[in-house]
Scaffold this motif. Structure first.
Motif, short mmCIF file in Angstrom:
data_model
loop_
_atom_site.label_atom_id
_atom_site.label_comp_id
_atom_site.label_asym_id
_atom_site.label_seq_id
_atom_site.Cartn_x
_atom_site.Cartn_y
_atom_site.Cartn_z
N LEU A 110 0.83 -1.20 0.00
CA LEU A 110 0.00 0.00 0.00
C LEU A 110 0.86 1.25 0.00
CD1 LEU A 110 -2.85 -0.96 2.48
CD2 LEU A 110 -3.16 -0.22 0.12
N ASP A 111 2.02 1.18 0.63
CA ASP A 111 2.91 2.33 0.73
C ASP A 111 4.22 2.14 -0.04
OD1 ASP A 111 1.15 3.62 2.58
OD2 ASP A 111 1.89 2.26 4.13
N GLU A 112 4.27 1.11 -0.84
CA GLU A 112 5.50 0.80 -1.58
C GLU A 112 5.85 1.92 -2.56
OE1 GLU A 112 8.57 -2.14 -2.56
OE2 GLU A 112 7.00 -2.19 -1.05
N ASN A 161 -11.20 -2.85 7.42
CA ASN A 161 -10.54 -2.90 8.72
C ASN A 161 -9.09 -2.42 8.67
OD1 ASN A 161 -12.66 -4.13 10.41
ND2 ASN A 161 -12.44 -5.85 9.02
N ALA A 162 -8.70 -1.79 7.57
CA ALA A 162 -7.31 -1.32 7.44
C ALA A 162 -7.02 -0.21 8.44
CB ALA A 162 -7.07 -0.82 6.01
N VAL A 163 -5.82 -0.25 9.01
CA VAL A 163 -5.34 0.78 9.93
C VAL A 163 -3.94 1.18 9.50
CG1 VAL A 163 -4.82 1.39 12.32
CG2 VAL A 163 -6.71 -0.18 11.83
N VAL A 217 -8.16 4.92 9.49
CA VAL A 217 -8.88 3.64 9.62
C VAL A 217 -9.92 3.50 8.53
CG1 VAL A 217 -10.46 2.32 11.10
CG2 VAL A 217 -8.51 3.48 12.12
N GLY A 218 -10.11 2.26 8.09
CA GLY A 218 -11.21 1.93 7.20
C GLY A 218 -10.86 1.94 5.74
N MET A 219 -11.86 1.63 4.94
CA MET A 219 -11.72 1.55 3.50
C MET A 219 -11.24 2.87 2.89
SD MET A 219 -14.69 -0.25 1.27
CE MET A 219 -15.74 1.18 0.97
N TRP A 220 -11.77 3.99 3.46
CA TRP A 220 -11.44 5.33 2.96
C TRP A 220 -10.36 6.00 3.79
CZ3 TRP A 220 -13.34 7.11 -1.61
CH2 TRP A 220 -14.45 6.45 -2.14
N GLN A 221 -9.83 5.32 4.80
CA GLN A 221 -8.70 5.80 5.60
C GLN A 221 -8.93 7.19 6.20
OE1 GLN A 221 -5.19 3.96 6.14
NE2 GLN A 221 -7.14 2.88 6.39
N TRP A 227 -15.37 4.15 22.00
CA TRP A 227 -14.96 2.85 22.53
C TRP A 227 -15.86 1.73 22.04
CZ3 TRP A 227 -16.68 -0.88 26.18
CH2 TRP A 227 -15.68 -1.68 26.71
N TRP A 228 -17.09 2.05 21.72
CA TRP A 228 -18.07 1.04 21.33
C TRP A 228 -18.08 0.75 19.84
CZ3 TRP A 228 -20.79 -1.47 25.03
CH2 TRP A 228 -20.82 -0.89 26.29
N ILE A 229 -17.90 1.79 19.06
CA ILE A 229 -18.15 1.67 17.61
C ILE A 229 -17.21 2.59 16.85
CG2 ILE A 229 -19.94 3.47 17.52
CD1 ILE A 229 -21.54 1.60 15.67
N ASP A 230 -16.77 2.16 15.68
CA ASP A 230 -15.92 2.98 14.82
C ASP A 230 -16.51 2.94 13.41
OD1 ASP A 230 -14.00 4.27 13.35
OD2 ASP A 230 -12.29 3.21 14.23
N GLU A 231 -17.30 3.96 13.10
CA GLU A 231 -18.02 3.96 11.82
C GLU A 231 -17.11 4.22 10.64
OE1 GLU A 231 -22.51 5.14 13.34
OE2 GLU A 231 -21.24 6.73 12.52
#
Length: 568
Positions: A55-57, A147-149, A155-159, A174-178
């Motif tokens: 991804l960062d190559e 789920n990319a970090v 985070v996420g598909m769109w970072q 803490w509960w959810i990461d939209e």
């Protein structure tokens, strides 16, 4: 509401998307060549990126390896800004060669993973009046991984970074990461990209700002008086210190253009084309706060991992208290989901408190502070021991939830004691203690307590009847004979009408064997129970428990389910 991985989209839009984007691919490899997955089947699970670093190559490729077909595809005019002649840019060629050769396996894996999301992403972009080619941006950002970090914390598909995500309406706590929710993050990304284009009036500058931030690109343009992205890159040496564009930003647009050229020519380049019918058919369900998501998953026939494939935003197995959220389930299981949520017991954890462990904290102190039994706190947080770590966060139920769970534990203990008395084979004598009885029969105190529904503070009384599991030898025969005498006496008085009639026989070994007619009882499964733990609770074998309930070793159980147990 029904959709294909995302909220409702028009069929016409999806058809238009397919025609516009994969015209060449569809002509030679129709989507009908592949069977669509069943609606009830497991969620599509794609492997992680073969090489995450790609991804960062920063590719350094030998361009002589490009075949004539690849050079033809490289020369095709494509992208979101046809006024710029970018086909011969060195960086574009490098990324093109990288993804078609050295990172070819990674790119093919990205294509497979994106099938679940691409149609709805394209439709969302059309809904916002944005170029459809922007649907290729998640390839450059995350390889279409929800789920990319990143190392920077995007985070996420769109970072999305946390601050930008919240600015565009995504909940991150803490509960959810939209940011991990493909539907919600795509809507947020569409709004963000619209704002960036409105700010710069140039899509390549807007993409650079998506990567580096609008402030940095605005400042660089002002200091260099550049006309467009490529002009800005050429004048980057005029900038000083933190004002200079990082290499990642300078290469970001060429990387996007190379991906666009490859995607528009997948068939020509020998890649397996995207199957537009692969997206699972899901329905949206409104779930109240404090709902047990694990039990919901089981109610609709999904494992927790499958449920997370459809709902990657949830960080806990409970929905956030105090707010309603949307859960995605297979369309064919919508009725089961609604039926489960209508059950009041689907919300056993409404009213959570999140407690951060301090240096002097112990489970006992936390229990006293919130008025919640230690056993409940341990069960809710999957704690096998009482050891806590400073900074650790624990879920503590509040209000009626704690009382209900504690009452449930007490009710279960009462039921266990009643069953133990019915199966009793030992009568407590003067000076007996749980420890002395456990030593006499080679058991642990914990096993004796569990078999009889007793706690550490329970007191024994002379004449009290206990169940001693797995007795052998002279003491076993004696205690069983005493138990038989008690039952026989009660039977003579007519008080044993509903109980099993004891029958004794003398085997060849000389040991006394008690044979009793089996009597069925029902046990309601609690949160955290397993078939093995239930079998141990009632001192029966797992195979017997499975046979009595027509289950097998692969069967799952859920809270509230009735399990049949036979008493002897």
């Amino acid at each position: 509401m029904q959709h294909r991985m995302f909220p409702r989209t028009a069929q016409a839009l999806l058809i238009l998307v397919t025609i516009l984007v994969l015209a060449s691919c569809a002509a030679r490899n129709p989507a009908t060549d592949k069977p669509a997955p069943t609606a009830v089947g497991p969620a599509c699970v794609y492997p992680r990126d073969p090489l995450d670093k790609e991804l960062d190559e920063r590719p350094r490729e030998d361009l002589s390896v490009l075949t004539p077909a690849e050079r033809e595809a490289l020369g095709v005019r494509t992208g979101i800004d046809f006024d710029l002649d970018t086909m011969d840019t060195e960086e574009v060629q490098q990324y093109f060669a990288f993804f078609t050769h050295r990172a070819r396996g990674t790119f093919q894996a990205w294509l497979g993973r994106s099938e679940a999301y691409l149609p709805a992403v394209r439709a969302a972009l059309i809904e916002h009046g944005l170029p459809q080619d922007l649907a290729l941006l998640p390839y450059a950002e995350s390889g279409y991984n929800p789920n990319a970090v990143s190392r920077a914390g995007a985070v996420g598909m769109w970072q999305f970074m946390r601050g930008t995500a919240r600015k565009y309406g995504l909940t991150v706590d803490w509960w959810i990461d939209e940011r991990r929710d493909p539907a919600l993050s795509t809507q947020a990304a569409a709004r963000y990209l619209s704002d960036l284009y409105g700010m710069f009036g140039d899509w390549y500058l807007a993409l650079a700002a998506y990567n580096a931030g609008e402030g940095k690109i605005s400042n660089a343009l002002e200091k260099t008086n550049a006309n467009d992205f490529f002009d800005l890159v050429d004048k980057n040496d005029r900038l000083r210190g933190r004002a200079k564009l990082r290499e990642e930003t300078r290469h970001y647009v060429p990387k996007f253009i190379a991906i666009s050229k490859i995607f528009q020519n997948l068939d020509m380049l020998g890649f397996q084309c995207v199957d537009w019918k692969r997206a699972p058919r899901l329905a949206d369900v409104n779930v109240p706060g404090g709902s047990d998501l694990m039990a919901l998953a089981q109610a609709v026939g999904l494992s927790w991992n499958q449920f997370r494939e459809y709902n990657p935003a949830f960080l806990r197995q409970v929905s956030p208290p105090g707010m309603s959220v949307v859960v995605h389930v297979p369309e064919s299981r919508l009725a089961e989901a609604k039926a489960y949520l209508q059950n009041p017991k689907s919300r056993p954890y409404a009213g959570y408190t999140v407690h951060t462990v301090r240096g002097s904290d112990s489970l006992w102190k936390i229990s006293r502070r919130y008025g919640v039994p230690v056993a409940v706190i341990k069960r809710m947080n999957n704690l096998s021991s009482g050891k806590l770590v400073k900074g650790q966060q624990l879920l503590v139920p509040g209000g009626g939830s704690a009382r209900e769970l504690a009452d449930e534990d007490r009710a279960s203990s009462r039921k266990t004691r009643k069953l133990a008395q019915a199966r009793s084979n030992y009568i407590v004598q003067k000076d007996d203690t749980l420890w002395s009885i456990s030593r006499q029969y080679g058991l642990s105190v914990a096993t004796l307590q569990q078999a009889n529904g007793l706690s550490a503070s329970s007191k024994l009384s002379v004449g009290q009847r206990l169940f001693i599991p797995d007795q052998t030898g002279k003491a076993a025969r004696q205690s069983r004979q005493e138990a038989e005498a008690v039952h026989a006496k009660l039977a003579d008085k007519g008080q044993e009408k509903s109980k099993a009639q004891a029958k004794t026989a003398e085997p060849k070994s000389g040991k006394t064997k008690v044979v009793a007619q089996a009597k069925s009882t029902s046990y309601k499964v609690r949160e955290g129970d397993t078939l093995y733990s239930i079998a141990r609770r009632f001192n029966v074998s797992l195979s017997e428990l499975l046979r009595w309930n027509s289950l097998n070793n692969g069967s799952t159980i859920h809270a509230g389910q009735e399990i049949k147990v036979l008493q002897r």
